[in-house]
Write a protein that holds these residues in place. Structure first.
Motif, mmCIF file in Angstrom:
data_model
loop_
_atom_site.group_PDB
_atom_site.id
_atom_site.type_symbol
_atom_site.label_atom_id
_atom_site.label_comp_id
_atom_site.label_asym_id
_atom_site.label_seq_id
_atom_site.Cartn_x
_atom_site.Cartn_y
_atom_site.Cartn_z
ATOM 1 N N ARG A 16 69.768 -8.643 38.931
ATOM 2 C CA ARG A 16 70.120 -8.967 40.311
ATOM 3 C C ARG A 16 70.811 -10.323 40.460
ATOM 4 N NH1 ARG A 16 64.863 -9.515 39.370
ATOM 5 N NH2 ARG A 16 63.641 -11.271 40.164
ATOM 6 N N THR A 17 70.627 -11.226 39.500
ATOM 7 C CA THR A 17 71.287 -12.530 39.582
ATOM 8 C C THR A 17 72.426 -12.655 38.578
ATOM 9 O OG1 THR A 17 69.680 -13.526 38.044
ATOM 10 C CG2 THR A 17 69.184 -13.656 40.404
ATOM 11 N N GLY A 18 72.664 -11.613 37.813
ATOM 12 C CA GLY A 18 73.682 -11.687 36.775
ATOM 13 C C GLY A 18 75.067 -11.294 37.233
ATOM 14 N N THR A 19 75.163 -10.645 38.373
ATOM 15 C CA THR A 19 76.456 -10.204 38.891
ATOM 16 C C THR A 19 76.323 -9.928 40.380
ATOM 17 O OG1 THR A 19 78.253 -8.574 38.627
ATOM 18 C CG2 THR A 19 75.985 -7.771 38.377
ATOM 19 N N PRO A 106 76.705 -6.184 51.194
ATOM 20 C CA PRO A 106 76.507 -7.116 50.084
ATOM 21 C C PRO A 106 75.031 -7.471 49.929
ATOM 22 C CG PRO A 106 78.283 -7.851 51.534
ATOM 23 C CD PRO A 106 77.574 -6.739 52.247
ATOM 24 N N VAL A 107 74.591 -7.551 48.701
ATOM 25 C CA VAL A 107 73.207 -7.930 48.385
ATOM 26 C C VAL A 107 73.266 -9.223 47.584
ATOM 27 C CG1 VAL A 107 71.053 -7.221 47.299
ATOM 28 C CG2 VAL A 107 72.577 -5.496 48.285
ATOM 29 N N ASN A 108 72.575 -10.252 48.051
ATOM 30 C CA ASN A 108 72.594 -11.529 47.342
ATOM 31 C C ASN A 108 71.231 -12.204 47.427
ATOM 32 O OD1 ASN A 108 72.618 -12.852 49.994
ATOM 33 N ND2 ASN A 108 74.785 -12.242 50.068
ATOM 34 N N VAL A 109 71.126 -13.378 46.823
ATOM 35 C CA VAL A 109 69.848 -14.088 46.788
ATOM 36 C C VAL A 109 69.403 -14.473 48.190
ATOM 37 C CG1 VAL A 109 68.678 -16.155 45.943
ATOM 38 C CG2 VAL A 109 70.297 -14.947 44.465
ATOM 39 N N GLN A 110 70.360 -14.857 49.029
ATOM 40 C CA GLN A 110 70.021 -15.273 50.394
ATOM 41 C C GLN A 110 69.570 -14.094 51.250
ATOM 42 O OE1 GLN A 110 73.007 -16.121 48.857
ATOM 43 N NE2 GLN A 110 72.186 -18.117 48.234
ATOM 44 N N ASN A 111 70.080 -12.908 50.992
ATOM 45 C CA ASN A 111 69.719 -11.731 51.777
ATOM 46 C C ASN A 111 69.758 -10.505 50.860
ATOM 47 O OD1 ASN A 111 69.233 -9.765 53.651
ATOM 48 N ND2 ASN A 111 71.054 -10.143 54.889
ATOM 49 N N ASP A 112 68.588 -10.128 50.385
ATOM 50 C CA ASP A 112 68.523 -8.967 49.486
ATOM 51 C C ASP A 112 68.280 -7.665 50.248
ATOM 52 O OD1 ASP A 112 65.836 -8.951 50.164
ATOM 53 O OD2 ASP A 112 65.099 -9.096 48.118
ATOM 54 N N LEU A 113 68.392 -7.714 51.575
ATOM 55 C CA LEU A 113 68.232 -6.538 52.447
ATOM 56 C C LEU A 113 66.857 -5.886 52.313
ATOM 57 C CD1 LEU A 113 71.709 -4.813 51.832
ATOM 58 C CD2 LEU A 113 71.118 -6.520 53.551
ATOM 59 N N GLY A 114 65.890 -6.652 51.850
ATOM 60 C CA GLY A 114 64.544 -6.102 51.687
ATOM 61 C C GLY A 114 64.396 -5.218 50.464
ATOM 62 N N LEU A 115 65.377 -5.237 49.567
ATOM 63 C CA LEU A 115 65.334 -4.343 48.404
ATOM 64 C C LEU A 115 64.239 -4.727 47.409
ATOM 65 C CD1 LEU A 115 69.104 -3.644 47.643
ATOM 66 C CD2 LEU A 115 67.494 -2.310 49.006
#
Length: 334
Positions: A16-19, A106-115
């Motif tokens: 999740r943080t690699g790309t 988009p899914v990122n560290v700041q907002n992972d959409l609750g995933l």
């Protein structure tokens, strides 16, 4: 790789943080469509996809648009109209003829959409609802012990709509009996992304070298097995030990468990013997029973029988979930 949601999220969680990542979701359909509202897929910055939002015909264009969502860091909405000769989906040869509405978030560290919460819930075999904001990049998972229905639905006023998708972990089945005929059952079930466990007290059966991809192997039919079935929320079981005493003992354990369906290999009169061995009457069983096991698909080889039995379980579990398929209101996003 399985198209089950837990497998897709597992791929995301591992890297999740690699790309960069994008969550693709079908949030509405009109007419016929290969996938319905609530279908999801994950796309990363390497162009890799996990899951499908169509029969495979739209994925290349979806991945291309996912790059737009990554670069802009904003939700991208797509509409594919299979009835419009000028629409891309028509030119791509989409055969269903309906209209599919897709959002790429988009899914990122700041907002992972609750995933992360959703992934943890599936890993722990928890059911609930996943809620996604349509106009804003938001989402959360709400745990509910008993999810009603299996269809996603829209809630909220215009401009504040959210998609509410029932979430259940993939089916987990217990095979009582680990002979040669259990191997294709495990193989097909695992290919579908299901979890499988085995129970067989006979040393020559259910050997680990032949069943390396099962969740657990039990050598005794006792309280430990009963506790495992309940703790791990096993959905269904197949009695296929070819031994009436073993099947009877297993049935007596399952009768006080949370299992929702049992299939019994062999003719109907054999299951009556298994009931007698367990000291039970059919009316006492708290789950649905299919005996003989499986759907009448034809075929005599172990692979055909395995397909038949798994198809029967698939049908039985789907019927249980669909029986009370009505929209359920959940709490508003905090």
């Amino acid at each position: 790789m399985s198209n089950q949601l837990s497998a897709m999220l597992g791929a995301w969680h591992k890297d999740r943080t690699g790309t960069e990542w994008v969550l693709g979701t079908v949030y509405k359909t009109e007419g016929s469509a290969y996938r319905k509202a609530g279908a999801m897929m994950m796309i990363n910055g390497r162009g890799e996809q996990f899951g499908l939002l169509s029969g495979g015909c739209l994925e290349a264009d979806i991945i291309r648009n996912a790059r737009r969502a990554m670069v802009s860091e904003k939700t991208v909405k797509l509409v594919y109209d299979g009835n419009d000769e000028d629409d891309l989906s028509f030119r791509l040869g989409v055969g269903c003829g309906g209209t599919v509405y897709i959002m790429l978030q988009p899914v990122n560290v700041q907002n992972d959409l609750g995933l992360a919460d959703l992934y943890a819930a599936l890993h722990n075999r928890q059911s609930g609802f996943y809620c996604q904001q349509i106009e804003q990049p938001g989402g959360y998972f709400s745990e509910t012990p008993n999810v009603v229905g299996h269809h996603a639905h829209m809630e909220g006023a215009a401009g504040e709509e959210r998609l509410v998708t029932p979430i259940r972990p993939e089916p987990h089945i217990l095979l009582v009996g680990g002979g040669l005929d259990a191997r294709p059952v495990v193989h097909i079930a695992r290919e579908m992304g299901w979890q499988v466990s085995l129970a067989d007290p006979r040393p020559a059966n259910a050997r680990a070298e032949h069943f390396s991809n099962v969740a657990a192997i039990f050598r005794t039919l006792d309280h430990d097995l009963a506790s495992y079935v309940n703790t791990n929320r096993v959905d269904a079981a197949i009695l296929m030990s070819h031994s009436i005493p073993i099947d009877g003992k297993a049935l007596s354990i399952l009768a006080s468990s949370s299992v929702r369906h049992v299939s019994a290999l062999g003719p109907a009169h054999r299951f009556e013997q298994v009931l007698g061995e367990a000291g039970l009457a059919r009316a006492q069983l708290p789950f649905s029973v299919q005996s003989p096991a499986g759907l009448p698909l034809g075929g005599e080889l172990p692979e055909s029988i395995a397909l038949s039995m798994l198809a029967g379980i698939h049908q039985a579990l789907h019927a249980l979930y669909a029986k009370a398929d009505v929209p359920v209101m959940v709490r508003a996003a905090e």
